[in-house]
Write an enzyme that holds these catalytic residues in place. Sequence first.
Site, short mmCIF file in Angstrom:
data_model
loop_
_atom_site.label_atom_id
_atom_site.label_comp_id
_atom_site.label_asym_id
_atom_site.label_seq_id
_atom_site.Cartn_x
_atom_site.Cartn_y
_atom_site.Cartn_z
N THR A 161 -1.63 0.67 -1.39
CA THR A 161 -1.07 1.67 -0.05
C THR A 161 -2.15 2.31 0.06
O THR A 161 -2.58 2.85 1.12
CB THR A 161 0.03 1.69 -0.03
OG1 THR A 161 0.31 2.63 -1.61
CG2 THR A 161 0.93 0.69 -0.17
N CYS A 162 -3.23 2.61 -1.27
CA CYS A 162 -4.07 3.68 -1.03
C CYS A 162 -5.28 2.83 0.08
O CYS A 162 -6.44 3.83 0.58
CB CYS A 162 -5.09 3.94 -2.39
SG CYS A 162 -2.59 5.27 -2.97
N ALA A 163 -5.77 2.33 -0.03
CA ALA A 163 -7.00 1.45 -0.01
C ALA A 163 -6.23 0.54 1.73
O ALA A 163 -7.51 -0.09 2.75
CB ALA A 163 -7.60 0.35 -0.27
#
Length: 1547
Positions: A1513-1515
Amino acid sequence: MDRGRKRAEASDKLPADKRACSLSEFWSGSSSLPPTPEPAAAAAVASSSSEPVDCDMESSSSGRSDRAGDSEYGSCDSDDERGYGRWVFDDPSLCGASKGKFQKIFASLEDDAGPGVQLAALAELCEVLSFCMEDSLGYFPMETSVPVLVRLAGPETSPDVMLLAVRALTYICDGMPRMADALVRHGALPVLCGKLLAIEYLDVAEQSLEALEKISRSEPVHCLQAGTIMAALGFIDFFSTSMQRVALSTVANVCKKLPLDCSSLVMESVPILCKLLQYEDRKLVETVATCLIRITECFTHSPELLDVLCKHEVVHKTLHLIAIDGRISLSQATYTGLISLLTKLATSSLVAVRTLFELNISSILRNILMASDLSHGTPCSPFEDVQSNQMHEVLKLLNQLIPPVARDVEDVQLALAKEKILVDEPSFLHQFSMDILPLSIQVVNPGANVYISYGCVSIINKIVYFSTPEMLMDLLKVTNISSFLAGLLARKDRHVLISTLKTVEILMQKLPGVFLSSFVKEGVIYAIDSLLMQKNCSQSTQRFGHMQHSDNQMATRDMPRCLCYEFDSSRASSCEMKTCRVGKDTVLTLAKHLKTTYFTSEAVNSEMGLTEVLHKLKTFCAVLNDNVDRAAANDDCELNEEYLSHILDQVIRELYGKETISTFEFIESGIVRSLAHYLSNGKYLQGTSCGCDLSNHFLAVLRRFRTFACISLSKMNQGWENMLITLLVRKLQNALSSLDSFPVILSHVPKPRNTYADIPFRRCTMLPCLKVRFVREEGETTLHDHDNVLNVELSSSLEDIEGYLWPKVSTKNKEDEAESARKGMISTSDIAAGSMHAEEKNPQDLVAKIWQEPSFSSSPEGLACQEGQSLSVDLSPRQRDLIAVITSNLSSLGERRVEGQKSSASPSNGCTERKLNFCLEGKQLDQSITLYQAILEELLSAEPDAIVGPKFWNKVYKVTYKRAEPKSSDAQMPYDASLCNKIVFSWQKLSFFSSMLLAELPCTLDKSNPIYDILFMLKILEGLNRISFHLLSDERNHAFAEGRIENFDDLKVMVSPVPQVEFISSKLTDKLEQQMRDSLALSSGSMPLWCNQLMAACPFLFSFDARRKYFRLTAFGSSRSQLNPNQRLNSSDTNSFIERWLQSGSFSRKKFKVDRNNILGSAAKMMELYAHSKGVLEVEYNEEVGTGLGPTMEFYTLVSQEFQKVGMGMWREDLGLHGGSSKVVGEFELLVAPFGLFPRPWSAENGVSNGIQFPEVIKKFFLLGQLVARAIKDGRILDLPFSQAFYKVILEQELGIYDIQSFDPKLGRTLLEFQALVNRKKVLESISRENYGCASDMYYRNTRIEDLCLDFTLPGYSNYELTLESNSKMVNIANLEEYIALVVDATTKCGISRQVEAFKSGFNEVFRLKTLQIFTEDELELLICGERDTWDFIELVDHIKFDHGYTASSPPVVNLLEIIQEFECYRRRAFLQFVTGAPRLPPGGLAALNPKLTVVRKHCSNDADMDLPSVMTCANYLKLPPYSSKERMRQRLLYAITEGQGSFHLS
């Protein structure tokens, strides 16, 4: 070909450390070159440049450089060859190189030595050379060794010896680039080229290619003469991609210097280069483009050679490259270089001109211009090289395609030949004109800089000159050229003016009957008359001259040539010094000629019938103004008011008449000022509303506004496009664009350095400061002198300056200052720790005492810490650290101090008592602006096109001060506040209505400027459009009261308001965007005054995106506006990042651990600790490995769900035991609010309801305010469906009876119907006393009010009593009005006031709520909650990246996109939350998602159908297995979405 045959046998005979490298060790192809040590690689990479033109091309496959993965092929090195020979060892002993060792090696290379000995000696030589620096190679016997190596590289030796000999030559060139001439002298070039022309061993050929690339950097001409170009290109298809890049780098280096007598050696390579342009490798194509650009540049003066280039289809291939969206695949420099290539061809080659026309070049260039933002986004300044500007190159190409009008050009024959092409093929010019002329007008109209304007006007002048009357008639159908010319005649540059006047003359010569009337109507003749009225035209026409001489030598050094030659075909450098062709009196002379020849009084008067509408409008406006003034003197004249309404109706409908009114006629008629005068009750022209009966004035303004609204909103049933308000808005927008003169200030900031700022408080800053000398005003005797020159930060307001100066210049006893000076030293450790002791001190005194510490005062050079000086001393690491800590803490300390002063000054009085008045150049300064803005305004009044350059920063500005006069305390309210109770709608709370009452805008813009009138009316119309529903509902209510409507159902109103986009000024939006891109605005947030003034008074003029950028820039500073918390910091941004960090204090990321089982508690703790923090907050969960963007986004989603749980007591839908609607999400029951969340009313008497404590509700609203503000500040998305009415509350707008329908339609509609019944009762009673009994028996939907059995409790909340006797008091027709008022008050005011105040208090803990008032309710929802999920297939393909095994056409990808489209809304939200952490997209949708949503192939060890998708989710990274079917993918995806929520672990 045999690759290295017998290599193994030969190497086996050698010692281990002497063997040649095996094929598997070759770095590129089969080349066995040893890798470069890391420092050398770093130096080599650092020496490369991104510019592919005018530099030596450096290959990335070097004998010393291991750069295959990250070098930009086709990148360049400068001519001085810095970076070559940057090896590791300086000492020859360290690299094993000595004179004796070299002698020994070369002794082993003699002819009588055996092949094995030679091979071992060459291997040792290569090893030694690979680690030596140029200085240590002084022992190298160049003149004797090179012939030996060249001989060994010849065809008579073995392939292994050949390879190592060529490699040694490569190392020599790499280590001693200046010795490349020795290789040339000893015949290395023919040998190396021979290896490429007849390839026998591929690895030897590749090594030879690398050697040639090194030699070509310093010996391009010799390489050319040796046939290097064809040697490198002859068998290029046989090489790998990396070696192809090396070959083309070699060719690019050779093409840098091409003698004309060697043209044949180059031309034979052109077809091969054109073929290579079709390759898919971007770096390769860019290098090929660079080759062609350099070839064209070298042969510019030879039309014959340029014709040969065209015959080789250079034009075709280049057009194909720039026509397909080339700017995505090519660098900006290469793309612009290709356009420049076409310009050079079109300048001298008739073949190129004809070919370009045949290939429809105008359409291609039109598409380029339409897709670019360069018409107003990248203005040229004296500090920029305009030749590199893409727009500039496009305009040069367009100007070269059409021959010049004047026949005094250098090459008359070429101009005549180009003209003959246009005459022979009229279709060329016709298509060119239809494509380019309308677009040129579109480019210039938004206020392009002088270069762009002149380039476009020059093209238009040529088009008009060569077009036939028939062509001109066709052009008139697609553009209004007369209005455009009228606008140009208001410009100040004489080059633009003379071209415009020549165009007017040509049009009058070709179509006098058509353009005479058009010029009268559009104001061209008026503009020419204005030019003639100027006594000395030349004084105001040297606009370009201001730019040239506005700064010192730094500006003049890069000063471009005169505009007369800017778009000419002349290429000689002597053109830079040519005198201007436009004389001082040329404009005036030509204007007089046009007036006397074409626009005589007789000719113009004969056309006055076309301006009958203008006369009619002027007459109506004069009558309207006279009657408004008469009505102001006789307040009770009802007949006059009706007459005014009649005139107003005629004026508005005249605008809507059959005859079109031009922008010139609209402005010249005075209609805008007359409407403003009418709506302000005759106070607008007086300039103030003081001195009148305020109550009567309020009612008069309200009555006229209702009349104006009734006329403007008529024809609503035909759609918003047919309403009169729409027409009026468009006319005003056109007038605004025509008159707009707001400047964009271009800044040239000097090289960043530590500057010691004095104001607002002493600290180090990397930003430039103003040098100001504050001088006591003459005659001021009560203040002291202050003669020091101070450094003032750009963001310093006059209040900040007053706070600094007042203690120093006031007449207080100096003994107090001496006493304070005797106090003890302040510990720097206290400051670094942020102790309370330090906070209680004045930041200005803190730093002064810190400088006196021994650690600083003992510096050898001493620190320049006096006021106004810079910090230029080198400090120790400890001192730097201490300064950083002090600066950071004092910055935040000072800002808290300033914020505290501002907040403490705001409650009742609005501001603190002013102590000083400041004057600049004799003008008193407005206390609400910054000194930087005041100086800019003064500068622009003298030089409208001034540039903030070195002269600006070096100048010392003189500002005088004097004691401020005390304010009078007898200020009157602009209206009677008690009137609020007499009307249903709170008009006085509306910004636009206050402007009408006060007859002025809430800004300090010049009221005498016609633009002010336009802005005033636009503000009123925008406000009218916003409350159109309220106005029409109120009108329908009155119609029911008067009996014109009988049915309650007819009270419903369907509104079609004008879309908000109609009120946006594209020109002003472009200017604001351009201003915010300026380096000074980015670094300091400082902008010209008009940006702040217009944003405060008329924010609707700017697009949402522009306002959002402005909001982030001004509310949070440059660090947050430029560094998105969702983005990673690139290394290229390091300098600017540090600069922003120094300005805004410590910029850090604060991480906080959250308990999933106690989200609200964790959120409260986080806000308690970090609500004031400047850093970006990030979340990680207890016992989970995930951290960063994904978990943080999910946290805000979970918090949003917490606030929607049943039983919180916060929202209307939460009826507790009364059974409000809800839904189950996971383990929780959430409220369902179809019309949005709105605060639940709480009675002041009841502190508990259904077991819910009201103080707990207040705490939750306080926390909610903090979280909403924090989400906005950090760029996070909340999933809170607030109602439109609650967004109004956030924006501090007043709510009334009409707003209730937006969140409770049934209650709102019922209350309006009750209100209509009450109004009918009043009307009946007012007509006759006999109707009183009839009024008391009125029915509501066939039922008496008494029979409804309503008591005085709030509907839906039986424990909320509206009056003290609510239990016994019932609602009847007599007290129905009281009941309505109490319900509305409880619902929208007193019942929610404490909750709203708690929300605001929490919000203001993070940043000021008032900064959001530039947004509408819909825009605020977008800002807080992001975009709603509406996707189509094209949008998905355009904005999703497919990588690592997937493309947009891969079957699994197609299946995924189809599945997403088929998802229901709730599943689409779940998919978004699964991938990004939030169920909504940021403002801008998928295109704005950062990082971009990426789908990659997930490699599965076993059966892919059994695996699940996973995400980062961070990317925003989805790893999707290649499922066998769409249905299987759907099942596994839904399972992952459902079961994968609620935790972050490694995937």
